[in-house]
Scaffold this active site. Structure first.
Site, PDB file in Angstrom:
ATOM      1  CE  LYS A 158      10.681 -26.742 -43.590  1.00 20.78           C
ATOM      2  NZ  LYS A 158      11.227 -25.923 -44.687  1.00 20.78           N
ATOM      3  CG  ASP A 184      -3.561 -29.680 -46.380  1.00 18.95           C
ATOM      4  OD1 ASP A 184      -4.796 -29.517 -46.478  1.00 18.95           O
ATOM      5  OD2 ASP A 184      -2.852 -29.086 -45.545  1.00 18.95           O
ATOM      6  CE1 TYR A 227       4.206 -20.959 -42.592  1.00 20.25           C
ATOM      7  CE2 TYR A 227       3.073 -18.893 -42.172  1.00 20.25           C
ATOM      8  CZ  TYR A 227       3.042 -20.255 -42.402  1.00 20.25           C
ATOM      9  OH  TYR A 227       1.845 -20.903 -42.431  1.00 20.25           O
ATOM     10  CE  LYS A 259       0.355 -29.421 -39.167  1.00 18.84           C
ATOM     11  NZ  LYS A 259      -0.486 -29.954 -40.279  1.00 18.84           N
ATOM     12  CE1 TYR A 315      13.857 -24.474 -55.358  1.00 18.38           C
ATOM     13  CE2 TYR A 315      15.142 -22.944 -54.033  1.00 18.38           C
ATOM     14  CZ  TYR A 315      14.967 -23.687 -55.188  1.00 18.38           C
ATOM     15  OH  TYR A 315      15.920 -23.645 -56.158  1.00 18.38           O
ATOM     16  CG  HIS A 344      -2.675 -26.025 -41.285  1.00 17.13           C
ATOM     17  ND1 HIS A 344      -2.676 -26.192 -42.645  1.00 17.13           N
ATOM     18  CD2 HIS A 344      -2.564 -24.689 -41.067  1.00 17.13           C
ATOM     19  CE1 HIS A 344      -2.563 -24.999 -43.245  1.00 17.13           C
ATOM     20  NE2 HIS A 344      -2.495 -24.074 -42.301  1.00 17.13           N
ATOM     21  CG  ASN A 399       3.498 -37.234 -63.834  1.00 18.30           C
ATOM     22  OD1 ASN A 399       3.543 -37.000 -62.626  1.00 18.30           O
ATOM     23  ND2 ASN A 399       4.077 -38.267 -64.382  1.00 18.30           N
TER      24      ASN A 399
HETATM   25  C1  F6R Z   1       2.811 -26.446 -40.773  1.00 21.61           C
HETATM   26  C2  F6R Z   1       1.414 -26.033 -40.834  1.00 21.61           C
HETATM   27  C3  F6R Z   1       0.878 -25.134 -39.793  1.00 21.61           C
HETATM   28  C4  F6R Z   1       0.669 -23.735 -40.334  1.00 21.61           C
HETATM   29  C5  F6R Z   1       0.198 -22.768 -39.251  1.00 21.61           C
HETATM   30  C6  F6R Z   1      -0.068 -21.385 -39.775  1.00 21.61           C
HETATM   31  O1  F6R Z   1       3.165 -27.203 -41.882  1.00 21.61           O
HETATM   32  O2  F6R Z   1       0.695 -26.379 -41.744  1.00 21.61           O
HETATM   33  O3  F6R Z   1       1.710 -25.124 -38.670  1.00 21.61           O
HETATM   34  O4  F6R Z   1       1.865 -23.270 -40.893  1.00 21.61           O
HETATM   35  O5  F6R Z   1      -1.013 -23.262 -38.690  1.00 21.61           O
HETATM   36  O6  F6R Z   1      -0.947 -21.508 -40.829  1.00 21.61           O
HETATM   37  P1  F6R Z   1      -1.472 -20.250 -41.679  1.00 21.61           P
HETATM   38  O7  F6R Z   1      -0.261 -19.510 -42.161  1.00 21.61           O
HETATM   39  O8  F6R Z   1      -2.260 -20.943 -42.767  1.00 21.61           O
HETATM   40  O9  F6R Z   1      -2.313 -19.453 -40.736  1.00 21.61           O
HETATM   41 MG    MG Z   2      -2.809 -27.753 -44.148  1.00 23.45          MG
HETATM   42 MG    MG Z   3      -0.035 -31.542 -43.782  1.00 14.18          MG
END
Ligand code: F6R
Ligand code: MG
Ligand code: MG
Length: 360
Positions: free
Chosen positions: A227, A11, A343, A129, A224, A18, A101
């Site tokens: 995901k 990503d 989080y 996700k 960690y 996202h 790598n």
């Molecule tokens: C889950 C994901 C999204 C973000 C969410 C908050 O893997 O990528 O659900 O966690 O949109 O994103 P931020 O913290 O970047 O605002």
């Molecule tokens: Mg993303």
């Molecule tokens: Mg993703």
């Protein structure tokens, strides 16, 4: 000679938020890969905000050149993502520079080398996700569950079973389970997909059948990052699961960890590439399945399997499960356990309330 199928994903910027990948990034990735003299063939796709580079070549697994090609491609895509101010530009390129790598540098990788059979059908699965453990249940069904894979019962070439290589992500150890002999032992571990993940499946003769992007959890900035939306390659037919046996586990969406803020449990919904745009509560988690016939390493395809109408009911079921899980709001088990959330404000809130906590 042998052919290698390598799938590397990252990503490097979401469009919008996202939810997806901007077309200009996919075009950039295609341009970069087209320039490489090392690839026999390639296909670029996406699931949600992740770009998937599906490549065939003769360099073997863990090839520095191929990994560098993928890294440089993601760097080029990041430039575009920055120009368009896409969300989280370069987010999965955790290192400042490539060092031999891509493992541990952020991108996810699944690759396998084999002699191409007379006919070589493969399926590349990719999910957004969610986490690598999301493949545990479907891989178990494909290669060890006779209620899913009738070939285990009636195909003499499958009847002796398979070998599962399972990784302990926390302790960075691995173990091989033989099925059906070790079935119950296997399930003790893979039923806990946050920690134990199926890395690969082999025939009893040692031929590679499936491999995933499962890798050791990266300990970054003291926590960690595990995901990382996973990919999976499965070889099919002639003594391996039929295409339909490999796809069948996704007809009943199982609950996976991920979804909003990597901190929720929700159904893994099988979708076409066109529908791989998680949006409701940043989800629900999605999986795509692209089929290819290899022809001397050329990727003949893809066949976008989950575009098939036969998966409509699975999607309906996933949406029903999503409604139900969402109704729990911030409560477990929709929200993940404290240790599994990506989080958490717990330490901050505890600190704020420390004087108000008294002996009970
Ligand atoms: C889950 C994901 C999204 C973000 C969410 C908050 O893997 O990528 O659900 O966690 O949109 O994103 P931020 O913290 O970047 O605002
Ligand atoms: Mg993303
Ligand atoms: Mg993703």
């Amino acid at each position: 000679g042998k052919i290698t199928v390598t799938v590397i994903k990252a990503d490097v910027g979401g469009f919008v938020g996202h939810s997806s990948v901007h077309e200009e990034l996919l075009a950039t990735a295609r341009e970069q890969l087209a320039k490489s003299p090392l690839l026999v063939d390639f296909h670029v796709t996406h699931v949600g905000d992740d770009i998937n580079l599906i490549m065939t070549h003769r360099q073997g697994v863990d090839s520095e050149e191929i990994h560098k090609l993928a890294w440089d491609t993601f760097v080029a895509c990041t430039e575009v993502a920055k120009k368009l101010k896409l969300y989280g530009a370069g987010q999965d390129l955790l290192a400042d520079a490539f060092s031999g790598n891509v493992k541990g540098l952020g991108p996810g990788i699944a690759e396998m080398e084999f002699f191409e059979r007379t006919s070589e059908p493969i399926i590349v699965f990719a999910a957004d996700k969610t986490e690598p453990g999301a493949w545990n249940l479907p891989l178990y069904k494909m290669f060890a569950d006779p209620f899913n894979t009738i070939g285990l019962v009636i195909d003499p070439k499958m009847h002796e079973g398979f070998k599962f290589e399972v990784l302990d992500l926390l302790e960075n150890k691995k173990i091989i389970f033989n099925t059906p002999e070790d079935l119950y032992d296997l399930l003790v571990f893979i039923g806990a997909p946050g920690r134990y993940c199926i890395k690969s499946v082999y025939t009893k003769a040692g031929e590679i059948a499936a491999t995933s992007s499962t890798q050791r959890l990266n300990l970054m900035a003291g926590r960690y990052i595990g995901k990382d939306d996973p990919v999976l390659i499965v070889r099919c037919q002639s003594g391996l699961p039929a295409v339909g046996e490999a796809l069948e586990p996704f007809a009943r969406p199982h609950l996976v960890s991920g979804w909003m803020r990597g901190s929720h449990s929700g159904p893994l919904m099988p979708v076409s590439v066109a529908d791989a745009t998680p949006s409701r509560f940043d989800g629900p988690p999605r999986v795509i399945a692209l089929g290819f016939q290899l022809a001397d390493g050329k990727l003949i395809g893809p066949q976008d399997f989950f575009a098939d109408k036969a998966y409509d009911r699975a999607r309906e079921m996933a949406l029903m499960i999503a409604d139900y899980m969402r109704s729990l709001g911030p409560f477990e088990p929709h929200r993940l356990h404290l240790e599994e959330m990506e989080y958490t404000t717990l330490p901050l809130v505890l600190e704020k309330l420390k004087d108000r906590f008294v002996k009970a």
